[in-house]
Design a protein around this motif. Sequence first.
Motif, short mmCIF file in Angstrom:
data_model
loop_
_atom_site.label_atom_id
_atom_site.label_comp_id
_atom_site.label_asym_id
_atom_site.label_seq_id
_atom_site.Cartn_x
_atom_site.Cartn_y
_atom_site.Cartn_z
N THR A 1 68.13 67.11 60.50
CA THR A 1 67.29 65.99 60.93
C THR A 1 68.09 64.73 61.18
OG1 THR A 1 65.40 66.87 59.68
CG2 THR A 1 65.32 64.53 60.28
N ILE A 2 69.11 64.50 60.35
CA ILE A 2 69.80 63.21 60.36
C ILE A 2 71.16 63.24 61.01
CG2 ILE A 2 70.59 61.29 58.90
CD1 ILE A 2 68.65 62.24 56.75
N SER A 3 71.91 64.32 60.86
CA SER A 3 73.36 64.31 61.11
C SER A 3 73.77 63.87 62.51
CB SER A 3 73.95 65.69 60.81
OG SER A 3 73.88 65.97 59.43
N ASP A 4 73.00 64.22 63.53
CA ASP A 4 73.40 63.90 64.91
C ASP A 4 72.92 62.52 65.35
OD1 ASP A 4 74.67 66.31 65.18
OD2 ASP A 4 72.90 67.33 65.97
N ASN A 5 72.42 61.72 64.41
CA ASN A 5 71.89 60.40 64.73
C ASN A 5 72.61 59.31 63.95
OD1 ASN A 5 69.24 61.09 66.32
ND2 ASN A 5 69.19 62.42 64.52
N TRP A 6 72.29 58.08 64.31
CA TRP A 6 72.64 56.92 63.50
C TRP A 6 71.36 56.44 62.83
CZ3 TRP A 6 77.40 54.36 62.87
CH2 TRP A 6 78.46 54.89 63.62
N VAL A 7 71.40 56.22 61.52
CA VAL A 7 70.22 55.77 60.78
C VAL A 7 70.12 54.24 60.91
CG1 VAL A 7 69.03 55.69 58.57
CG2 VAL A 7 70.44 57.68 59.17
N LEU A 8 68.99 53.79 61.44
CA LEU A 8 68.75 52.36 61.63
C LEU A 8 68.11 51.77 60.38
CD1 LEU A 8 68.42 49.70 63.25
CD2 LEU A 8 66.28 50.67 64.18
N GLY B 1 72.35 42.64 66.34
CA GLY B 1 71.43 42.21 65.30
C GLY B 1 70.83 43.32 64.46
N GLN B 2 71.33 44.55 64.59
CA GLN B 2 70.83 45.68 63.82
C GLN B 2 71.97 46.33 63.05
OE1 GLN B 2 67.75 46.33 63.46
NE2 GLN B 2 66.62 45.65 65.28
N GLU B 3 71.62 47.00 61.96
CA GLU B 3 72.61 47.70 61.15
C GLU B 3 72.32 49.20 61.18
OE1 GLU B 3 74.15 48.15 56.54
OE2 GLU B 3 72.84 46.47 57.10
N TYR B 4 73.38 50.00 61.35
CA TYR B 4 73.25 51.44 61.43
C TYR B 4 74.22 52.12 60.45
CZ TYR B 4 71.29 50.10 65.99
OH TYR B 4 70.56 49.50 67.00
N PHE B 5 73.83 53.31 60.01
CA PHE B 5 74.66 54.12 59.12
C PHE B 5 74.83 55.47 59.79
CE2 PHE B 5 76.08 56.36 55.45
CZ PHE B 5 76.39 55.45 54.46
N ARG B 6 76.05 55.95 59.93
CA ARG B 6 76.28 57.21 60.63
C ARG B 6 75.52 58.33 59.93
NH1 ARG B 6 82.28 59.37 61.73
NH2 ARG B 6 82.14 59.90 59.51
N GLY B 7 74.74 59.08 60.72
CA GLY B 7 73.82 60.05 60.17
C GLY B 7 74.47 61.12 59.32
N THR C 1 73.30 55.45 70.72
CA THR C 1 72.28 55.96 71.63
C THR C 1 71.28 56.86 70.92
OG1 THR C 1 73.78 57.76 72.24
CG2 THR C 1 73.78 55.80 73.63
N ASP C 2 71.71 57.59 69.90
CA ASP C 2 70.82 58.49 69.15
C ASP C 2 70.53 57.86 67.80
OD1 ASP C 2 70.80 60.56 71.13
OD2 ASP C 2 72.85 61.02 70.51
N VAL C 3 69.31 57.37 67.63
CA VAL C 3 68.95 56.57 66.45
C VAL C 3 67.71 57.16 65.79
CG1 VAL C 3 68.21 54.29 65.65
CG2 VAL C 3 69.94 54.49 67.45
#
Length: 292
Positions: A158-165, A125-131, A254-256
């Motif tokens: 700040t962003i690259s190693d995460n998924w942006v929720l 139910g959530q949308e993510y964009f690769r950081g 896992t990293d958001v």
Amino acid sequence: MTIAITALAAVAVSGCSNPFDAQDVGDPDTDPQETEAPEDEGAAENEVPAFGDIRQEMFSAMLAADSVTIDGEVRAGEADLDELFDGVDDDTTGELTITGALDGTESEMSFSAGGSSFTQRAVAGQEYFRGEDFAALLVSELDDEVADLVEEEFVEETISDNWVLFEDSGGSVFSAEEFISTWRSELTGDDVDAMAAHAEEREGETVWVYTADGGESEFVVAADQEPYLLEITDEDSHYEFTEWNASEPPEVPTDVITLDEIFGAIAEEQGWEPGALEDEESDDGGAEHPDA
């Protein structure tokens, strides 16, 4: 000095928008274009039905499937990637992958061309964009005023190693259903229905092959079970459809990081008060610099 924080928010929204055009998509059960074509006697003699005879059954079966994986090549201009990223020419051929649930939930879509890429994922139910992709998009879209204040390296770290929720986004990405429906709306007309047809054995499976434009356009359909599309070759594009009803959903990242956390990190790095980017909005839609 003002901070165009609205530009940041606009990039965040445009970053998760549908990069493909699925206009004029009709309901597979009510589309008035769906009519039974007359049986082609020549095709029947060769045990290969005319495309017009299987078109309705084929698209109905595909749109009723649970999941699929689509891999293909398409020009950047057709995917609007040339508009999302600087330096990507609209004639550049890129790679597209859509995998998972047909309706865009529990699925993932990625596209890359000319050294630029993006990956969107919908799960639980959530949308993510690769950081990594979002950081590049964000940096490329910053206006000069904001770019002078925010260092590119800091944004990437700040962003690259995460998924942006993307909270409250609806939890879906551009779907195989939209992709298939677009082709369904385009593959119409007497010329399409009467494409040359023959049977082949490919990878141990009997398929029906439909060709047009002197063989430059080719549509491969499964013949032994459900009449699913297996391949499309058309002008500069090529797609393969695999794992019908067996495409696995993506995993929850896992990293958001959220957009609020990104803006908060930028504010902290600049030495502004927490929430300054949200709280200092001026009446005319800008945002006053906390130290102005």
